[in-house]
Structures are given as C-alpha cells and as structure tokens.
Design an enzyme around this catalytic site. Sequence first.
Site, PDB file in Angstrom:
ATOM      1  N   ASN A  85       0.842  -1.505   0.050  1.00  0.00           N
ATOM      2  CA  ASN A  85       0.147   0.019   0.024  1.00  0.00           C
ATOM      3  C   ASN A  85       0.884   1.259  -0.247  1.00  0.00           C
ATOM      4  O   ASN A  85       0.412   2.120  -0.555  1.00  0.00           O
ATOM      5  CB  ASN A  85      -0.919   0.110   1.132  1.00  0.00           C
ATOM      6  N   ARG A 415     -11.028  -4.778 -13.991  1.00  0.00           N
ATOM      7  CA  ARG A 415     -10.210  -5.968 -13.529  1.00  0.00           C
ATOM      8  C   ARG A 415     -10.669  -7.139 -13.848  1.00  0.00           C
ATOM      9  O   ARG A 415     -11.897  -7.530 -13.332  1.00  0.00           O
ATOM     10  CB  ARG A 415      -9.418  -5.565 -12.333  1.00  0.00           C
ATOM     11  N   ARG A 445      -5.339   0.795 -13.267  1.00  0.00           N
ATOM     12  CA  ARG A 445      -3.992   1.044 -12.656  1.00  0.00           C
ATOM     13  C   ARG A 445      -3.274  -0.204 -12.407  1.00  0.00           C
ATOM     14  O   ARG A 445      -3.791  -1.079 -11.800  1.00  0.00           O
ATOM     15  CB  ARG A 445      -3.910   2.055 -11.597  1.00  0.00           C
ATOM     16  N   HIS A 475     -15.498   2.440 -14.893  1.00  0.00           N
ATOM     17  CA  HIS A 475     -15.586   1.771 -13.585  1.00  0.00           C
ATOM     18  C   HIS A 475     -16.902   0.832 -13.436  1.00  0.00           C
ATOM     19  O   HIS A 475     -16.830  -0.005 -12.446  1.00  0.00           O
ATOM     20  CB  HIS A 475     -15.212   2.756 -12.582  1.00  0.00           C
ATOM     21  N   TYR A 508     -12.144  -9.867  -1.576  1.00  0.00           N
ATOM     22  CA  TYR A 508     -12.817  -8.617  -1.446  1.00  0.00           C
ATOM     23  C   TYR A 508     -14.299  -8.725  -1.408  1.00  0.00           C
ATOM     24  O   TYR A 508     -14.885  -9.819  -1.755  1.00  0.00           O
ATOM     25  CB  TYR A 508     -12.803  -7.918  -2.752  1.00  0.00           C
ATOM     26  N   ARG A 604     -14.020   2.515   4.496  1.00  0.00           N
ATOM     27  CA  ARG A 604     -12.888   1.441   4.844  1.00  0.00           C
ATOM     28  C   ARG A 604     -11.638   2.382   4.782  1.00  0.00           C
ATOM     29  O   ARG A 604     -10.633   2.309   5.661  1.00  0.00           O
ATOM     30  CB  ARG A 604     -12.506   0.565   3.842  1.00  0.00           C
ATOM     31  N   HIS A 632     -15.246  -3.874   0.099  1.00  0.00           N
ATOM     32  CA  HIS A 632     -14.840  -2.993  -1.201  1.00  0.00           C
ATOM     33  C   HIS A 632     -16.429  -2.715  -1.490  1.00  0.00           C
ATOM     34  O   HIS A 632     -16.354  -1.878  -2.667  1.00  0.00           O
ATOM     35  CB  HIS A 632     -14.120  -4.083  -2.057  1.00  0.00           C
TER      36      HIS A 632
END
Length: 731
Positions: A85, A415, A445, A475, A508, A604, A632
């Site tokens: 992270n 993703r 990313r 997204h 997640y 979160r 998530h």
Amino acid sequence: MDFLVSENRMSSIASEDRKASMEQEHPSVSACPEVPQDIDLSDSRFYLNRELSYLQFNLRVLDQARNIRHPLLERLMFLLIFSSNLDEFYEIRVSGLKKQLGFGRQRPGPDGKYPQEVLSEIHAQVRLALQEQYRILNEDLLPALADENIRFLYRHEWSDNLLEWSLEYFRNEVLPVISPLGLDPAHPFPRLVNKSLNFILSLEGKDAFGRDSGLAIVPAPRALPRLIKVPAHITPDGDNFIFLSSIIHAHVEEFFPGMKVKECHQFRVTRNSDLEMSNVEVEDVASALQGELHMRRFGAAAKLEVGAGCPAELTDFLLERFNLTEEELFRLDGPVNLQRLVALNSMVHRPELQFPPFSPGLPPALEENNCIFSAVTREDQLLLHPYQSFVPVIDWVRQAARDSGVISIKQTLYRTNESSELVEALAEAARNGKEVTVVIELRARFDEEENIQFASILQEAGAVVVYGVMGYKTHAKMVLIVRRENGRLKRYAHLGTGNYHRKNSLLYTDYSLLTCDEALCADVHKVFQQITGMGKKIAPELILNAPFKLMKGLIQLIQHEKAAAREGKAARIIAKVNALTDPVIIQELYSASQAGVRIDLIVRGICCLKPGVPNVSENIRVVSTIGRFLEHSRVYYFANAQHPLYCSSADWMERNLQRRIEIAFPILKKKWVQRILSEMEMHIQDLNQSWELQSDGSYLKLDQLDAGETADGVQNLLLNALATHATVPRR
C-alpha cells in the site's frame, strides 16, 4: 437462510420499533435542532486531508500485524500489505504532489493544507510507521515464527555448512545473471527500475584497466527469488530461509576480484508510476498506452530506502542521483524489498498458522447445473462475495455463450484475473455467433498490460471491443444479456460493486445482483449505449449514472432526508464506501446532520469528513472495518427515499462522481433491502474489527474485549451465516 443473524444485534432498521428507539436515543431525529446560521460548511477547519487520511488507513492495516487474534502467517501478510500500500501511495499520490511542486501549482485542498506542507507531514508520519513496521517484524513476528520452526537466517547465524552451500548457490544461480556496474565516465549511473533491489558498494583498489572510481552498483535481476529455502540436508530442523540480499552481501567480492569491498548496502527507489495520456491526438488508446507502460518503470523518483547502516556519503550520492531530499530518505532495519516475502506462503505448508479455509456459499437456485436464466426469472438473486460464491456470475456468461436463445452479450471489464474464465466465455460466445460487445478499461491502474492482451483475445474471436470514453475511466460493473424467449426478446443483467475477478472475489467483499427487471435492464442498455455509441444524454429511469446523474441524485437523496428530518420524521442515511473525499457531498452531509438526520458512514479508507464537530456533524458517526477480507462494497441507504437502497461501483470521491463512468443501482426486492441493511448494521455495531474516526482525524479502535475474551467480528459472523463448511476459530 435467515439473513438476520445475531437477532439481538440486528433488528430491522425500517421497523417502527427501530424508529422509536432512534427517537429516544437521538431526539434530534424527530425535531430540527437550533443550529447557528452563520457556519460556513466549506471552512477548511471541517475537512481532513486526503493523503494523511490514507496514511491513517494504512496504519490500521499495519495494526493487524500486531493483532494476536490473527494467525501468525496472516499477521506477516498484513505487514507486507502495508508495504505494498505504501509503495502505491508514493507511486501515485506522493508523486502527484511532487509534480504540483515541480510545476509551481501549489493550491490548498479543502482542508487548507498546501502540497509542501502535506509532503512534509507524510514523510514524518511514514518514517515513524516504517520504524514500527520493522520493530514488529524483528521483535514480534520473526521470533514467533522461529518458535514455529520457520526461521530467517541472517549471516551471523550461518553455520559453516550453510556458508559453503550459499557460496555454491551464489556461483551457480546469482553470479551468472548479475551485471555489476562500476561507476566512471564510461559507466554513468544506471537507470534503475522502479522498486528493484540494488546494492551500492564502496571499493578499494584498481581493476584490470587501472580504474579506481571507488563506487559500483549491483542490481539484482527480478528473475532471482528474493527468498531462498535452505535444503533440509544443510539445516534439517524446520523451514529455514535466507534472503538473496544476504547471499549477495556474503559473496559480493566475487564480482570484483582483486579489489576490496569496503561497504555494501542494499537500496531501493520508488518512482512515479501514474500513466498520463493526453486526450489530444491519441488515435489508438491501446498503442498509446503500450508506450506509456515502459516509461512507468523509470518515472521520477519519489522515495529512497536504504539499509540502516548505509553511511552518509553513500546516501548523499544516491539522493543526488535520484534528485531527492534527505526528507525522502528512509533507513530500514531489515530487507528493503520486504513485500517480496509474500512468496513464503507458497514455500511453507502450515495451515494452522493461516486463516481457516472456507467454501463460499451458494443459494440453491444457483447451484451447479441449474439454469440461471430460470432462477433469475423466478426471483432476483443477490450474492455477497466472498461469503457467497462468484462462480454463478461466470457460469451465467458461460451458459449465455452456449444458449441458442441468447442473441447478444455486453460487458464491462475493469479488472479480471490472469487466465480469465469470463474472457474465455465471451470469446466462445463470439465464436458461436453471438453479438458480443466488451468495454475494456485499458487504464485500470497496474492492470493495463493484461487488459490490452484480453482485448486482443476478444477481437480475434470476433467480439467488438471498445475502450470506453476518452477522459472518463469506465468503472461500472455490468453484464447485459439479450435472450429470445417465446418469440420476444428479454433482457437480463448482472450488476456488481466489484470487479469481474475470480481471485479477488475470494478476498474482497462485494455485492452481485442478478436480475431481469425490465426497467433496470432497460437502464443498463441505455448506459451501454452511452459508452459505445454517440449522442445526447440518455436518462436512465432507476440507475444513477456518473458523470451525468449520480452526483445530482446523491445530493437530492441527502436533501430529501434533511427535509424529512425537519418534518419530524425519522431520517437516516447509511453509506458504505471505500473513500469519502468529495467536498460537495461532505457539505451536504454536514447540512443534513445539522437538520437532525442520523448518519452512519462505513468508510474503509480515506475519509475527509470530520464527525462529531459541535453544530456541524454531531449526528454523524464514521467507522472503518479492517480484517481478513478487504471491504470493497459500496452501498447507500436513504430511509425516506422511494428506492431507499442503492449498490454501486462508485466511492464518494470527485473522480468517481465526475470523471468516471459509474452506476448506482437500486435494490428493488424488499427482502434483499432488509438483508443488506442487516449486514451494514453489523458493521456499525461491530466491536471487534472496527475503528471509529474522531474529529481530530485519529481513529479509536473499538475492540472492547479483554485478552482472554472471545467474540466474532462482523466478517466472521457473515462467514458463519453465508458460507458453507466454514471453519471459524472461536478464540
């Protein structure tokens, strides 16, 4: 299954009893309080800094490495997640702040802080955090692992046999692939890859050509493992490991025969990894992006890490070469590439030191070999991953690919996993003559290269691939299937809060809705039209879509709750998001709080809102859940709205609400609304895995248990309620 688990903790929010309880505990819910009218809700005093809030989140991750209730190897993994992270934070956010300074564009954020001030605070906090991280590693985890016969052997612990074996390993595996670089005018300082392991050496003596620059760089190729297991015949007791850095240190003079190595120290540089593509004169997004991917490895330096003992003359030399300041230098008491220790998971088999395995639950209607079209026609299906399986989503696309009645499939991909079953199913559908359209976001990313490969596979199969809309990342998580049934076309849709990534679905937490509701599916069709075609705005009936309707819709929903509170009604907002940074949304929440709306936020990560500020946010509470799974899912609840509960792919951030293609979709079936509310209430009431944000930006851990007490956190409760064959330890 009864989803209202832990009945004493999980009463329905929508019930009259709950409303009465709220009015007793929070009198402001039923009567508008007197609030000073001259408060400027945009005042910087009421906002927390985004970057510093992220560091607070990562510190909560690091705290999991201290948590003795977690299995030992999982504590180590949390330590490594903290490193990962932090790397991404410097690659993207810190690099962005440095770029502002470079361009002379210093502007304060909503919190009033300027980039230079924020950078200084970041470096100071990170320095302390890294000291604590390596303290945890050296004083807590490594001794505890040694007690379990898992050892990391440093050079002073090596036996003669191990030293001899390491020399053989060095000569056979390391020496042939490393190219040491002496520094002189003919050998300038090399371009070192982002986050690569390197060594800087101080040398004494002259080489065969008479050179005596005194300095050399030894880069460790990424092909070499950073962690090496010692053979059992060398060290028979338990699992024993040595670091590649230790092997190189021990035998580094082999690179420089006839010379003396005075100093040898490991270092690592973290670089700017944010890709930039101008919208101007880009004819082919995929080709332009491929060119940018190579440059990511050599972006401007943002952080330099060195071994603790590296002398000042060498660190000064490195800082100058990387154009960094002393503030951006971090000395580490251990390996500088710590996150490569993640390989340990595949090198030892110690299930008792890991989280117990579980099998994701599967509703009977979606069990293997069932027709998912029939199940969804009977009733909308709701899944909460990872507690419930993601496989039905994959199976549905597979069934659609082979179903003679299916005419077309449309899907967004942000993703997905490396060998994606979904990509295979979509390619099969295209080969079977279905009309397949896939919106692939190439700019997801760190997944850009993989997404380019998936686009190529799908195009070769005959699918239509589009890359979304320039300037707006796609997204939203959507699948739309059109099927001919009884002579007419019928639409089906999958809508989710998370990515189409099977591996991530085990780590997640995300919601999936499988539906054939006509209005909802028609809205999904409109959103796909906007992405793939051209034309004026198309207004969905039920879906709130960004960048057109989501921001406006959220403001209207918040204001509607505020109006309800002023009318004396029980008003309530609950939002579960990964991040809350948008100043407009924050101001609307402050205003609703002032009107007496009770607001619970489950955030979160980053939260720029300050709860508990007198006359501003006294009715707002913010909690953060950190645990085995990455929280998530995004869910928004507005008690008095026509459709009170939405699931979404969007966080409450400026980029999500204004610069991305996102959707928030209503949950229309009452029982699913009640179920999701119950699950969110578990987060709000949790005292085991939660932290509460204070008005000064710090977080208070809500673990009120003594060391010997036992209690399940919200994630274990959901495992017990939704998963099958779950083996959750009672500590």
